[in-house]
Each structure stands twice: as structure tokens, then as C-alpha cells.
Design a protein around this motif. Structure first.
Motif, mmCIF file in Angstrom:
data_model
loop_
_atom_site.group_PDB
_atom_site.id
_atom_site.type_symbol
_atom_site.label_atom_id
_atom_site.label_comp_id
_atom_site.label_asym_id
_atom_site.label_seq_id
_atom_site.Cartn_x
_atom_site.Cartn_y
_atom_site.Cartn_z
ATOM 1 N N TYR A 28 0.800 -1.215 0.000
ATOM 2 C CA TYR A 28 0.000 0.000 0.000
ATOM 3 C C TYR A 28 0.843 1.281 0.000
ATOM 4 O O TYR A 28 0.823 2.052 0.955
ATOM 5 C CB TYR A 28 -0.933 0.020 1.206
ATOM 6 C CG TYR A 28 -1.800 -1.193 1.343
ATOM 7 C CD1 TYR A 28 -1.989 -1.775 2.581
ATOM 8 C CD2 TYR A 28 -2.453 -1.736 0.250
ATOM 9 C CE1 TYR A 28 -2.807 -2.882 2.732
ATOM 10 C CE2 TYR A 28 -3.265 -2.843 0.383
ATOM 11 C CZ TYR A 28 -3.435 -3.411 1.630
ATOM 12 O OH TYR A 28 -4.235 -4.495 1.770
ATOM 13 N N PRO A 29 1.580 1.530 -1.057
ATOM 14 C CA PRO A 29 2.453 2.713 -1.075
ATOM 15 C C PRO A 29 1.712 4.039 -0.892
ATOM 16 O O PRO A 29 2.241 4.939 -0.240
ATOM 17 C CB PRO A 29 3.137 2.639 -2.441
ATOM 18 C CG PRO A 29 2.350 1.679 -3.243
ATOM 19 C CD PRO A 29 1.647 0.765 -2.293
ATOM 20 N N THR A 65 2.478 6.641 2.165
ATOM 21 C CA THR A 65 2.792 8.054 1.941
ATOM 22 C C THR A 65 1.941 8.935 2.847
ATOM 23 O O THR A 65 2.450 9.881 3.456
ATOM 24 C CB THR A 65 2.562 8.427 0.464
ATOM 25 O OG1 THR A 65 3.439 7.627 -0.335
ATOM 26 C CG2 THR A 65 2.836 9.893 0.209
ATOM 27 N N GLU A 66 0.650 8.634 2.963
ATOM 28 C CA GLU A 66 -0.235 9.416 3.836
ATOM 29 C C GLU A 66 0.238 9.351 5.289
ATOM 30 O O GLU A 66 0.281 10.373 5.986
ATOM 31 C CB GLU A 66 -1.681 8.925 3.740
ATOM 32 C CG GLU A 66 -2.375 9.268 2.455
ATOM 33 C CD GLU A 66 -2.733 10.743 2.321
ATOM 34 O OE1 GLU A 66 -2.668 11.502 3.306
ATOM 35 O OE2 GLU A 66 -3.085 11.138 1.203
ATOM 36 N N THR A 92 -1.126 -1.579 7.802
ATOM 37 C CA THR A 92 0.224 -1.076 7.550
ATOM 38 C C THR A 92 0.539 -0.021 8.601
ATOM 39 O O THR A 92 -0.323 0.383 9.371
ATOM 40 C CB THR A 92 0.374 -0.528 6.112
ATOM 41 O OG1 THR A 92 1.755 -0.286 5.844
ATOM 42 C CG2 THR A 92 -0.427 0.740 5.910
ATOM 43 N N HIS A 93 1.791 0.429 8.642
ATOM 44 C CA HIS A 93 2.180 1.360 9.700
ATOM 45 C C HIS A 93 3.367 2.216 9.286
ATOM 46 O O HIS A 93 4.072 1.918 8.321
ATOM 47 C CB HIS A 93 2.516 0.596 10.983
ATOM 48 C CG HIS A 93 3.778 -0.211 10.879
ATOM 49 N ND1 HIS A 93 5.013 0.303 11.185
ATOM 50 C CD2 HIS A 93 3.988 -1.481 10.479
ATOM 51 C CE1 HIS A 93 5.937 -0.618 10.997
ATOM 52 N NE2 HIS A 93 5.332 -1.715 10.557
ATOM 53 N N PRO A 95 -8.168 14.102 10.566
ATOM 54 C CA PRO A 95 -9.418 13.695 9.903
ATOM 55 C C PRO A 95 -9.374 13.733 8.374
ATOM 56 O O PRO A 95 -9.853 12.788 7.731
ATOM 57 C CB PRO A 95 -10.457 14.658 10.486
ATOM 58 C CG PRO A 95 -9.922 14.976 11.843
ATOM 59 C CD PRO A 95 -8.426 15.077 11.641
ATOM 60 N N PRO A 96 -8.772 14.764 7.744
ATOM 61 C CA PRO A 96 -8.663 14.701 6.286
ATOM 62 C C PRO A 96 -7.786 13.537 5.803
ATOM 63 O O PRO A 96 -8.057 12.936 4.762
ATOM 64 C CB PRO A 96 -8.054 16.051 5.895
ATOM 65 C CG PRO A 96 -8.370 16.969 7.030
ATOM 66 C CD PRO A 96 -8.375 16.087 8.246
ATOM 67 N N VAL A 97 -6.754 13.197 6.585
ATOM 68 C CA VAL A 97 -5.926 12.033 6.239
ATOM 69 C C VAL A 97 -6.790 10.776 6.315
ATOM 70 O O VAL A 97 -6.738 9.928 5.414
ATOM 71 C CB VAL A 97 -4.701 11.921 7.177
ATOM 72 C CG1 VAL A 97 -3.977 10.603 6.972
ATOM 73 C CG2 VAL A 97 -3.750 13.091 6.952
ATOM 74 N N ALA A 98 -7.602 10.659 7.364
ATOM 75 C CA ALA A 98 -8.490 9.502 7.500
ATOM 76 C C ALA A 98 -9.467 9.410 6.331
ATOM 77 O O ALA A 98 -9.741 8.317 5.825
ATOM 78 C CB ALA A 98 -9.244 9.574 8.832
ATOM 79 N N GLU A 99 -9.980 10.545 5.869
ATOM 80 C CA GLU A 99 -10.891 10.546 4.716
ATOM 81 C C GLU A 99 -10.179 10.072 3.453
ATOM 82 O O GLU A 99 -10.727 9.293 2.670
ATOM 83 C CB GLU A 99 -11.469 11.943 4.504
ATOM 84 C CG GLU A 99 -12.488 12.345 5.545
ATOM 85 C CD GLU A 99 -12.994 13.768 5.343
ATOM 86 O OE1 GLU A 99 -12.906 14.287 4.208
ATOM 87 O OE2 GLU A 99 -13.480 14.353 6.329
#
Length: 156
Positions: A36-37, A41-42, A67-68, A143-147
Motif C-alpha cells: 500500500y504505497p 505516503t499518507e 500497515t504502519h 481527519p482529512p488524512v483519515a478521509e
């Protein structure tokens, strides 16, 4: 084993066939050597944007790691499991109070923070932060990263 002990029953019936694997969206297929590249990145960008973020984990609501982006000093599997436990409690609170779906929960400890954000309905973003982290900034950026992560996890 003493004479009073009994063995656990063994499965003898044929196990059902597993469903076919889900195809990853093109945004996640990328380099097969990196899982999951786009998600990686996020997670990495979140650490760069917010001073004090020590690492982040993407896991399922079942507590399994996806992933982490954490250093060797943190166990990503443990963080994914703790995020699921935090989600379970937060979900029960929201249901009991009639306040809608779980969105976010933060635990403050003596030396830092652990925040969990809903990523769609099947995943969780957990973030470990130092005590000096700007929590308001974290709650603004995460939250925008989660979206975006939720969109990346949507089936094609």
C-alpha cells in the motif's frame, strides 16, 4: 495428561472455500515490494506535518494491522489492537448517548497521546504523539488524512 482430562474436539468436516481475494484499487497496487504505497505516503506525511507525531498505524476495526509508519520502539500490532479496543469503547459511548457514529478518541497519558480516528466503517488510523504535540493541530490534520485513507481503501 491425567485420565480426567479430555481432548478438545477436532474439526473433521471440510472447511468452506475462502472467497476470492479482493483486487486492490490501482492507487494501492503500485510497487509490489511496498504494501500500500499510497497509504504509506499518507502516514509518513502525517508524521512530517505535525511535530511530535511518533508514528501512526492503519488497522482494521477488528484490531488487525494493515500497515504502519512507526519506529522499532513501538509495536504496530499492539497499536492496531489498542485502536480497536478504543474504537469499541467509543462506539458504545456514542450508541448509548445517541450521538451517531464513532469519529475520534484521544487518550492523554503522562508522557504523550494516543489518538484513534475512524477511516470509513472498517478501518482505524491511530497516532502516537509525544507530550509536546499540538493536539489541536493533530485533530485538524488527521481527519482529512483519515478521509483520504478511506477513499484509498474503497474497492475499485
Amino acid at each position: 495428561m491425567s485420565s480426567g482430562d479430555t481432548l478438545l474436539p477436532r474439526r473433521t468436516a471440510k472447511q468452506p472455500d475462502l472467497p476470492p481475494p479482493v483486487r486492490l484499487p490501482p492507487s494501492l497496487a503500485g510497487d509490489p515490494s511496498l504494501p500500500y504505497p499510497a497509504i504509506g505516503t499518507e502516514l509518513h506525511e502525517l508524521r512530517l506535518q505535525i511535530p511530535g507525531v511518533q508514528g501512526s498505524v492503519l488497522g482494521g476495526v477488528d484490531g488487525l494491522l494493515i500497515t504502519h509508519d512507526v519506529p522499532d520502539t513501538l509495536d504496530p500490532d499492539d497499536l492496531a489492537a489498542m485502536a480497536a479496543a478504543t474504537f469499541g469503547l467509543g462506539r458504545q459511548v456514542s450508541l448509548r448517548l445517541g450521538q451517531g457514529e464513532f469519529r475520534q478518541s484521544t487518550v492523554r497519558n503522562q508522557a504523550g497521546y494516543f489518538s484513534v480516528y475512524a477511516v470509513g466503517s472498517h478501518a482505524l488510523l491511530s497516532v502516537v504523539g509525544a507530550d509536546a504535540i499540538n493536539v489541536a493541530r493533530l485533530h485538524l490534520h488527521a481527519p482529512p488524512v483519515a478521509e483520504r485513507l478511506a477513499k484509498l481503501l474503497e474497492p475499485a
